[in-house]
Write a protein that holds these residues in place. Structure first.
Motif, PDB file in Angstrom:
ATOM      1  N   VAL A  92       0.769  -1.115  -0.099  1.00  0.00           N
ATOM      2  CA  VAL A  92       0.040  -0.087   0.029  1.00  0.00           C
ATOM      3  C   VAL A  92       0.745   1.120  -0.089  1.00  0.00           C
ATOM      4  N   GLU A  93       0.633   2.123  -0.882  1.00  0.00           N
ATOM      5  CA  GLU A  93       1.355   3.387  -0.783  1.00  0.00           C
ATOM      6  C   GLU A  93       0.433   4.512  -0.226  1.00  0.00           C
ATOM      7  N   GLY A  94       0.861   5.216   0.767  1.00  0.00           N
ATOM      8  CA  GLY A  94       0.174   5.852   1.595  1.00  0.00           C
ATOM      9  C   GLY A  94       0.206   5.742   3.033  1.00  0.00           C
ATOM     10  N   PRO A  95      -0.535   6.553   3.703  1.00  0.00           N
ATOM     11  CA  PRO A  95      -1.547   7.519   3.344  1.00  0.00           C
ATOM     12  C   PRO A  95      -0.806   8.693   2.775  1.00  0.00           C
ATOM     13  N   PHE A  96      -1.640   9.497   1.731  1.00  0.00           N
ATOM     14  CA  PHE A  96      -1.187  10.686   1.097  1.00  0.00           C
ATOM     15  C   PHE A  96      -2.600  11.440   1.005  1.00  0.00           C
ATOM     16  N   ARG A  97      -2.197  12.782   0.625  1.00  0.00           N
ATOM     17  CA  ARG A  97      -3.264  13.794   0.313  1.00  0.00           C
ATOM     18  C   ARG A  97      -2.593  14.433  -0.947  1.00  0.00           C
ATOM     19  N   ASP A  98      -3.793  15.347  -1.212  1.00  0.00           N
ATOM     20  CA  ASP A  98      -3.182  16.196  -2.501  1.00  0.00           C
ATOM     21  C   ASP A  98      -2.961  17.455  -1.986  1.00  0.00           C
ATOM     22  N   ALA A  99      -1.781  18.075  -2.537  1.00  0.00           N
ATOM     23  CA  ALA A  99      -1.347  19.431  -2.147  1.00  0.00           C
ATOM     24  C   ALA A  99      -2.686  20.327  -2.402  1.00  0.00           C
ATOM     25  N   THR A 100      -3.582  20.154  -3.241  1.00  0.00           N
ATOM     26  CA  THR A 100      -4.780  21.160  -3.369  1.00  0.00           C
ATOM     27  C   THR A 100      -5.894  20.938  -2.196  1.00  0.00           C
ATOM     28  N   GLY A 101      -5.810  19.948  -1.499  1.00  0.00           N
ATOM     29  CA  GLY A 101      -6.630  19.776  -0.352  1.00  0.00           C
ATOM     30  C   GLY A 101      -8.013  19.139  -0.953  1.00  0.00           C
ATOM     31  N   VAL A 102      -8.007  18.880  -2.168  1.00  0.00           N
ATOM     32  CA  VAL A 102      -9.288  18.299  -2.738  1.00  0.00           C
ATOM     33  C   VAL A 102      -8.970  16.880  -3.224  1.00  0.00           C
ATOM     34  N   PHE A 103      -9.804  16.003  -4.023  1.00  0.00           N
ATOM     35  CA  PHE A 103      -9.888  15.066  -4.628  1.00  0.00           C
ATOM     36  C   PHE A 103      -8.410  14.890  -4.938  1.00  0.00           C
ATOM     37  N   HIS A 104      -7.620  13.727  -5.271  1.00  0.00           N
ATOM     38  CA  HIS A 104      -6.246  13.335  -5.829  1.00  0.00           C
ATOM     39  C   HIS A 104      -6.212  13.753  -7.077  1.00  0.00           C
ATOM     40  N   ALA A 106      -4.668  12.574 -11.022  1.00  0.00           N
ATOM     41  CA  ALA A 106      -4.346  11.422 -11.621  1.00  0.00           C
ATOM     42  C   ALA A 106      -2.852  11.278 -11.461  1.00  0.00           C
ATOM     43  N   GLY A 107      -2.770   9.910 -11.488  1.00  0.00           N
ATOM     44  CA  GLY A 107      -1.066   9.463 -11.194  1.00  0.00           C
ATOM     45  C   GLY A 107      -0.442  10.041  -9.700  1.00  0.00           C
ATOM     46  N   THR A 108       0.393  10.555  -9.639  1.00  0.00           N
ATOM     47  CA  THR A 108       0.928  10.864  -8.423  1.00  0.00           C
ATOM     48  C   THR A 108       1.435  12.378  -8.347  1.00  0.00           C
ATOM     49  N   THR A 109       0.749  13.233  -9.324  1.00  0.00           N
ATOM     50  CA  THR A 109       0.862  14.649  -9.333  1.00  0.00           C
ATOM     51  C   THR A 109       0.194  15.383  -8.101  1.00  0.00           C
ATOM     52  N   ASP A 110       1.150  16.026  -7.304  1.00  0.00           N
ATOM     53  CA  ASP A 110       0.599  16.998  -6.275  1.00  0.00           C
ATOM     54  C   ASP A 110       0.365  15.919  -4.952  1.00  0.00           C
ATOM     55  N   ARG A 111       0.948  14.824  -4.992  1.00  0.00           N
ATOM     56  CA  ARG A 111       0.806  13.741  -3.657  1.00  0.00           C
ATOM     57  C   ARG A 111       1.693  14.238  -2.814  1.00  0.00           C
ATOM     58  N   ARG A 120      -9.939  15.742   7.388  1.00  0.00           N
ATOM     59  CA  ARG A 120     -11.175  16.051   6.831  1.00  0.00           C
ATOM     60  C   ARG A 120     -11.617  15.111   6.012  1.00  0.00           C
ATOM     61  N   SER A 121     -12.972  14.690   5.965  1.00  0.00           N
ATOM     62  CA  SER A 121     -13.453  13.677   5.140  1.00  0.00           C
ATOM     63  C   SER A 121     -13.049  13.980   3.461  1.00  0.00           C
ATOM     64  N   TYR A 122     -12.801  13.106   3.086  1.00  0.00           N
ATOM     65  CA  TYR A 122     -12.750  13.072   1.391  1.00  0.00           C
ATOM     66  C   TYR A 122     -11.152  13.500   1.333  1.00  0.00           C
ATOM     67  N   GLY A 123     -10.291  13.780   1.977  1.00  0.00           N
ATOM     68  CA  GLY A 123      -9.042  14.504   2.132  1.00  0.00           C
ATOM     69  C   GLY A 123      -7.912  13.569   2.114  1.00  0.00           C
ATOM     70  N   SER A 124      -7.831  12.332   2.370  1.00  0.00           N
ATOM     71  CA  SER A 124      -7.033  11.241   2.850  1.00  0.00           C
ATOM     72  C   SER A 124      -6.926  10.200   1.959  1.00  0.00           C
ATOM     73  N   PHE A 125      -6.106   9.586   1.309  1.00  0.00           N
ATOM     74  CA  PHE A 125      -5.987   8.581   0.418  1.00  0.00           C
ATOM     75  C   PHE A 125      -4.805   7.525   0.740  1.00  0.00           C
ATOM     76  N   ALA A 126      -4.908   6.365   0.332  1.00  0.00           N
ATOM     77  CA  ALA A 126      -3.965   5.269  -0.121  1.00  0.00           C
ATOM     78  C   ALA A 126      -4.121   4.680  -1.259  1.00  0.00           C
ATOM     79  N   ALA A 127      -3.167   4.046  -1.767  1.00  0.00           N
ATOM     80  CA  ALA A 127      -3.413   3.420  -2.999  1.00  0.00           C
ATOM     81  C   ALA A 127      -2.780   1.680  -3.044  1.00  0.00           C
ATOM     82  N   PHE A 128      -3.132   1.091  -3.746  1.00  0.00           N
ATOM     83  CA  PHE A 128      -2.613  -0.153  -3.849  1.00  0.00           C
ATOM     84  C   PHE A 128      -3.208  -0.829  -5.361  1.00  0.00           C
TER      85      PHE A 128
END
Length: 148
Positions: A92-104, A106-111, A120-128
């Motif tokens: 698993v990659e993460g947790p991570f968030r997007d630099a914009t504070g919104v939805f991540h 595509a790819g790993t841009t601004d991770r 904050r809800s909808y603000g934290s992610f992980a990937a696999f």
């Protein structure tokens, strides 16, 4: 009129390997395994707590294995989910968030490494990914908008 997403069809190359990954590694519930003939087998699994199932098998998708991207599994605790999947042998990659504070993006841009600082809800992610390369995200949602 209600419209509920019921099934997502997942393209895989090795049905038994995919079944082992989704059932044994991820802990999805095995709903069905129908081997109709040599070229047609349907397996349905469901993530814990989900109303939507995943179908994969032989002869069920025209898409190339590993081409499904961006599926989201919602969790209430991103850090706990990452630990649990890692303990099950999932990379698993993460947790991570997007630099914009919104939805991540595509790819790993601004991770940005780490969960959203305010969780904050909808603000934290992980990937696999699965063994074929189909990509999944975990998204932390602890509170939804009213009426959802």
């Amino acid at each position: 009129m209600d419209m509920k997403l019921e099934v997502v069809v997942l393209p895989v190359s090795d049905v038994d390997r995919a079944k082992a990954f989704y059932v044994d590694r991820l802990g999805f519930r095995l709903d069905a395994d129908f081997a109709v003939n040599d070229g047609y087998r349907v397996i349905q699994v469901t993530p814990p707590g989900s109303g939507c199932s995943i179908i994969f098998g032989a002869g069920v998708s025209e898409s190339a294995p590993g081409t499904l991207r961006g599926l989201h599994l919602v969790v209430t605790d991103i850090e706990k989910a990452v630990v649990e999947l890692t303990e099950r042998g999932v990379a698993v990659e993460g947790p991570f968030r997007d630099a914009t504070g919104v939805f991540h993006h595509a790819g790993t841009t601004d991770r940005v490494a780490g969960a959203h600082p305010e969780r904050r809800s909808y603000g934290s992610f992980a990937a696999f990914g699965d063994p074929d390369g189909n990509s999944w995200f975990l998204q932390e949602i602890t509170q939804r908008a009213p009426g959802r």
